[in-house]
Design a protein around this motif. Structure first.
Motif, PDB file in Angstrom:
ATOM      1  N   TYR A  27      45.080  36.869  36.336  1.00  0.00           N
ATOM      2  CA  TYR A  27      45.458  37.317  38.389  1.00  0.00           C
ATOM      3  C   TYR A  27      44.325  37.639  38.324  1.00  0.00           C
ATOM      4  N   ASN A  28      43.381  38.026  38.195  1.00  0.00           N
ATOM      5  CA  ASN A  28      42.050  38.558  38.491  1.00  0.00           C
ATOM      6  C   ASN A  28      41.226  38.202  39.378  1.00  0.00           C
ATOM      7  N   MET A  29      41.020  37.315  41.016  1.00  0.00           N
ATOM      8  CA  MET A  29      40.768  36.739  41.706  1.00  0.00           C
ATOM      9  C   MET A  29      39.188  37.036  41.648  1.00  0.00           C
ATOM     10  N   ALA A  80      33.111  25.890  35.571  1.00  0.00           N
ATOM     11  CA  ALA A  80      33.720  26.416  36.196  1.00  0.00           C
ATOM     12  C   ALA A  80      34.828  25.530  36.523  1.00  0.00           C
ATOM     13  N   ASN A  81      35.382  24.705  36.643  1.00  0.00           N
ATOM     14  CA  ASN A  81      36.450  23.770  37.102  1.00  0.00           C
ATOM     15  C   ASN A  81      37.158  23.635  35.990  1.00  0.00           C
ATOM     16  N   GLN A 138      40.910  26.270  36.818  1.00  0.00           N
ATOM     17  CA  GLN A 138      42.066  25.173  36.771  1.00  0.00           C
ATOM     18  C   GLN A 138      42.908  26.169  35.803  1.00  0.00           C
ATOM     19  N   TYR A 139      42.136  26.410  35.182  1.00  0.00           N
ATOM     20  CA  TYR A 139      42.950  27.712  34.249  1.00  0.00           C
ATOM     21  C   TYR A 139      43.550  28.577  35.013  1.00  0.00           C
ATOM     22  N   GLY A 140      42.925  29.624  35.820  1.00  0.00           N
ATOM     23  CA  GLY A 140      43.692  29.993  36.741  1.00  0.00           C
ATOM     24  C   GLY A 140      44.714  29.914  37.833  1.00  0.00           C
ATOM     25  N   ASP A 196      46.978  30.374  45.371  1.00  0.00           N
ATOM     26  CA  ASP A 196      45.977  30.735  45.817  1.00  0.00           C
ATOM     27  C   ASP A 196      45.275  29.653  45.926  1.00  0.00           C
ATOM     28  N   TRP A 197      44.790  29.281  46.918  1.00  0.00           N
ATOM     29  CA  TRP A 197      44.683  28.244  47.646  1.00  0.00           C
ATOM     30  C   TRP A 197      43.113  28.177  47.726  1.00  0.00           C
ATOM     31  N   TYR A 198      42.338  28.770  47.156  1.00  0.00           N
ATOM     32  CA  TYR A 198      40.863  29.575  47.169  1.00  0.00           C
ATOM     33  C   TYR A 198      39.688  28.469  45.321  1.00  0.00           C
TER      34      TYR A 198
END
Length: 288
Positions: free
Chosen positions: A105-107, A127-128, A132-134, A141-143
């Motif tokens: 959950y660490n943004m 990165a993707n 996707q894991y997040g 979270d839309w970010y």
């Protein structure tokens, strides 16, 4: 006499502090970058060690990377377009991946990884995958889908996947920009505008000063590219042929003043007429 003793002690303390802090600061600035990032045990060791403090441990890993990256950005600004050492991108990636495994959950970890894994390391799929894991955990979270959508469109040219991510971002945020991007096919000619819009948003929302400066530098470079593209297109429309060089656009009055690459490179047209730069949008490394 009673007042002199504390004053003398205070003066001695200040002098001692000065004598210590000056060489310590000099030492820290001269330390190799890799040494500053330091050694961190693998996630297999950290997980059982953290027990019920996984969130705190994850935050510490992210903070370590932020401090390290801040020093790298500071050095690049001090040394100009040529830096003495490249940052340890692999080490940064390892620490941030470890952080999200401890605390998904660490943004800050996702935000920071998006900044350097894409532009600097060129590890778009990595990165993707991390984004996707997040998304499995930060479902509100839309970010994260917004980042992944940009990566898919701009770097990977996977417009179908980009539309999926933007659609998800649009549903979560309700922002018209995301909804529009989800419904439109991103063509090659629109990529620079997309990058500028993305980087402008990232500069506005950046919380970390080092990350913000990094985005500002890249934004300035892409704004220069866009000016050249617009001048090139006007030249082609009016004269019926492409300009042979950026300098021709300047001399013929289509481009004034000439854009400056903040990375120290030189803008030019490749064989396909696309605007490129000799810096490849990165600071050069000084050979030792």
């Amino acid at each position: 006499m009673t007042y002199r003793a504390p004053v003398i002690i205070l003066l001695i303390g200040l002098i001692s502090y000065t004598l210590l802090i000056v060489p310590f600061t000099s030492y820290m600035r001269s330390k190799p970058i890799e040494e500053k990032l330091g050694y961190v045990p693998s996630i297999k060791i950290l997980k059982p060690m953290s027990v019920d403090q996984k969130e705190l441990t994850a935050a510490a890993l992210v903070f370590k990377v932020m401090m390290y990256f801040g020093d790298v950005v500071g050095r690049s600004q001090d040394e100009g377009p040529v830096v003495t050492e490249q940052p340890d991108l692999q080490g940064m990636s390892r620490l941030l991946h470890g952080a999200v495994q401890l605390d998904p959950y660490n943004m800050d970890a996702y935000y920071f990884a998006q900044g350097f894994l894409t532009w600097d390391a060129g590890q778009i799929k990595v990165a993707n995958d991390m984004l996707q894991y997040g998304m499995k955990y930060r479902t509100w979270d839309w970010y994260l889908p917004f980042f992944a959508g940009f990566n898919s469109a701009f770097f990977l040219k996977d417009y179908g996947k980009a539309a999926e991510f933007y659609q998800r971002a649009g549903k979560l945020s309700g922002q018209q920009l995301h909804i529009n991007l989800a419904g439109r096919y991103l063509q090659e000619s629109g990529h620079t505008d997309l990058a500028i819009a993305y980087l402008t948003g990232m500069v506005k929302t950046a919380k970390n000063e080092a990350v913000k400066k990094s985005y500002q530098t890249r934004l300035a470079a892409f704004q220069g590219v866009r000016r050249i593209e617009q001048a090139r297109d006007r030249f082609l429309a009016e004269r019926g042929n492409r300009p042979v060089s950026v300098n021709q656009l300047v001399q013929s009055g289509y481009l004034a003043p000439a854009p400056v690459d903040p990375y120290g490179g030189r803008f030019f047209f490749d064989d396909a007429g696309k605007v490129s730069t000799t810096s490849k949008f990165a600071f050069a490394t000084k050979n030792k």
